[in-house]
Motif scaffolding. Structure first.
Motif, short mmCIF file in Angstrom:
data_model
loop_
_atom_site.label_atom_id
_atom_site.label_comp_id
_atom_site.label_asym_id
_atom_site.label_seq_id
_atom_site.Cartn_x
_atom_site.Cartn_y
_atom_site.Cartn_z
N PRO A 5 54.70 128.28 53.29
CA PRO A 5 54.60 126.90 53.22
C PRO A 5 55.18 126.48 54.14
N ILE A 6 54.57 126.54 55.72
CA ILE A 6 55.00 126.04 57.01
C ILE A 6 55.17 124.45 56.84
N THR A 7 54.18 123.84 56.72
CA THR A 7 54.07 122.69 56.65
C THR A 7 55.10 121.81 55.70
N SER A 8 54.84 122.39 54.55
CA SER A 8 55.89 121.69 53.39
C SER A 8 57.53 121.86 53.66
N MET A 9 57.69 123.10 54.31
CA MET A 9 58.99 123.33 54.91
C MET A 9 59.58 122.29 56.07
N ILE A 10 58.56 122.01 57.02
CA ILE A 10 58.83 120.84 58.03
C ILE A 10 58.92 119.66 57.42
N ILE A 11 58.24 119.22 56.50
CA ILE A 11 58.53 117.81 55.76
C ILE A 11 59.72 117.56 55.11
N ILE A 12 60.11 118.86 54.54
CA ILE A 12 61.28 118.82 53.94
C ILE A 12 62.51 118.89 54.71
N SER A 13 62.53 119.63 55.80
CA SER A 13 63.49 119.68 56.97
C SER A 13 63.51 118.34 57.47
N VAL A 14 62.44 117.39 57.81
CA VAL A 14 62.32 116.35 58.35
C VAL A 14 63.03 115.26 57.36
N VAL A 15 62.91 115.20 56.09
CA VAL A 15 63.31 114.35 54.96
C VAL A 15 65.10 114.63 54.95
N LEU A 16 65.29 115.74 54.93
CA LEU A 16 66.77 116.18 54.73
C LEU A 16 67.48 115.59 56.13
N SER A 17 66.75 115.86 57.16
CA SER A 17 67.70 115.27 58.62
C SER A 17 67.70 113.88 58.39
N VAL A 18 66.79 113.20 57.92
CA VAL A 18 66.80 111.61 57.96
C VAL A 18 68.12 111.23 56.97
N LEU A 19 67.96 112.00 55.65
CA LEU A 19 69.03 111.77 54.71
C LEU A 19 70.49 111.85 55.05
N PHE A 20 70.67 113.15 55.89
CA PHE A 20 72.02 113.32 56.30
C PHE A 20 72.37 112.57 57.51
N SER A 21 71.21 111.81 58.24
CA SER A 21 72.07 111.14 59.34
C SER A 21 72.26 109.72 58.85
N LEU A 22 71.62 109.41 57.61
CA LEU A 22 71.82 108.28 56.89
C LEU A 22 73.38 108.04 56.65
N PHE A 23 73.59 109.31 55.71
CA PHE A 23 74.75 109.48 55.00
C PHE A 23 76.10 109.75 56.10
#
Length: 97
Positions: free
Chosen positions: A77-95
């Protein structure tokens, strides 16, 4: 062993109390994150249990590789993992702010 057993026990209890106070009063950012991570995992588990179609998209996006034969199935699941990585990166940068 010391002669004054009561003093020895009291000093051990004070050491334990001061350690716990340090964890929960500012020195425990790691413990807070572990508790938050555990709660998030429980929430995802409950969502997967009661609403299995909620994550049916995972592994089926364009760019996800699925190889199925009679005897085996392989998923990348390459595309799914890229999407999850982007979402987690945004969440961590907000926190962090």
């Amino acid at each position: 062993m010391r002669k004054h057993r009561g003093l020895f026990v009291l000093s051990r209890q004070c050491a334990k109390t001061s350690t716990l106070n340090g964890i929960f009063e500012g020195g425990g950012s790691v413990s807070k994150w572990l508790i938050i991570l555990g709660c998030a995992l429980v929430l995802v588990g409950v969502l997967l249990h009661f609403f299995p179609s909620l994550f049916s998209w995972f592994g089926r996006l364009p760019g996800d590789i699925r190889i199925e034969s009679e005897r085996s199935r392989v998923y990348f699941p390459i595309t799914s993992m890229i999407i999850i990585s982007v979402v987690l990166s945004v969440l961590f940068s907000l926190f962090r702010r």
